[in-house]
Design an enzyme around this catalytic site. Sequence first.
Site, PDB file in Angstrom:
ATOM      1  CG  ASP A  22      89.261  85.831  57.934  1.00 51.18           C
ATOM      2  OD1 ASP A  22      89.674  85.103  57.040  1.00 51.18           O
ATOM      3  OD2 ASP A  22      88.067  86.095  58.102  1.00 51.18           O
ATOM      4  CD  GLU A 199      83.474  85.718  53.635  1.00 51.84           C
ATOM      5  OE1 GLU A 199      82.900  84.714  54.055  1.00 51.84           O
ATOM      6  OE2 GLU A 199      84.594  85.682  53.107  1.00 51.84           O
TER       7      GLU A 199
END
Length: 483
Positions: A22, A199
């Site tokens: 990420d 998320e």
Amino acid sequence: TVKVEKYRPKFHFSPTEKWMNDPNGLVYFNGEYHLFYQHHPYGTEMGSMHWGHAVSRDLMTWEQLPVALAPDEKGMIFSGSAVVDWNDTTGFFGGKPGLIAIFTHHNDSGLTQKQTQSIAYSKDSGRTWIKYEGNPVITSDIYRDFRDPKVFWHEETKRWVMVLACGQTVCLYHSPNLREWTFDSEFGEGIGSHDGVWECPDLFALPVDGDRTKLKWVLLVSIGAEPDIKEGSRTQYFTGHFDGRTFVPDEASQTIRWLDYGRDNYAGVCWSDIPEEDGRRIYIGWMSNWKYSNKTPTEGWRGAMTIPRELTLESRNGEAVLIQRPVLELEKIRTPLLEVEGEAVNELNLILKDQQLETYEIVAEFELAQGIDSFGFKLRTSEREETVAGYSVKDSVVFVNRTRSGVVDFHKNFAGIHQAILPSDLQCLQLRLIVDRSSVEVFADDGLVVITDLIFPSSSSLGLSFFCNGKNEIPYQVRIYQL
Ligand code: FRU
């Protein structure tokens, strides 16, 4: 001469070495775009997570800096965000502005996984960080999955707001100083996709059709899909209203809406503190999918980011929808190669036949004349390989077919055709394709739908061609740029 590593992106960010997932801590400060990222500095698979760090002045060329945050006794450093504390609300900066990172401490050393939220501050533009002695700043007795804090300054209530992923919902908190947080509300039950744990949320306001008096809030939520979901991990978005405490979805959010219809755009969020005179909402995502991210066929490094994209909200068919376009800075790395206009498919192919193209952009427009079934480009081709990006008129569907795109056998779900539906009344179609050494990004109908897909072609598969089924003619205008 520079040795080009196989699949190493030319203009997308990738770590010089080892694993990345990420994007984290996206913040603009003193002329620099900071890109922190989930990083395992000792392996090419997800492992002991750190925050890696890179900076850019133009969003296209990145300088990788030393690791910014390393695990400690409270755990690994999972995803999170960063902000400029302009007015020193934290008291860490002696009245001056400074950078604050807000992240998840992930601790799995005990019997059960524990996730808590912590902060760190930097007085030297993100080069070095000091973790706050009062960490963690938020804990939970309820949620095992409790992570990925995204923080922004809410001007109307003059305080910080955090959106946090909690199981399969998001929780909202507020704070005067980034150290003490108060819970406000929870959103997500009974709405949206629940194919897996939620998320990396992001929450921000955008003007509708550029009208600053008409703001709507956008909530991005990535979903870490359960194993039986064939699409794997992907990102949904909601639109609605936010008063500083509670997010209220609008009517359109009753339907699930995806940010991207490819397989490889996950955990994306937006930059904080873009100067007002710029005013853009700039997004970047991790160009992979948890389904197979640990198995992609790169060596020594693994993971890349999408091209940075500007997000806008625009009315299409009476509904405010999220539009994505590559940031304008992309045009600065273009070298114009050719521009053709015509109708005859074989004439276009005569020109394309001589091209040997590895990293490039195609900007094309087509008139959807009668009698055309489907058309598109075959990219990165050789006798045995091709990636097809095109449009099926009959089904109003944009697609990327990567079944023969190169190396596909590292995971059973990698090969496939990924598609998105466009309005069926289109008279003409605009396609923008961005091709790097191991990716293709398709922006169709001026950013209405996007397909982001990884591909792993041989370095010698450099052919490009056009096809049109149903007819030998289709009015086209094609521009190609080397990137
Ligand atoms: C999303 C994610 C986050 C987590 C991070 C760990 O891809 O699972 O929820 O913080 O990756 O690396």
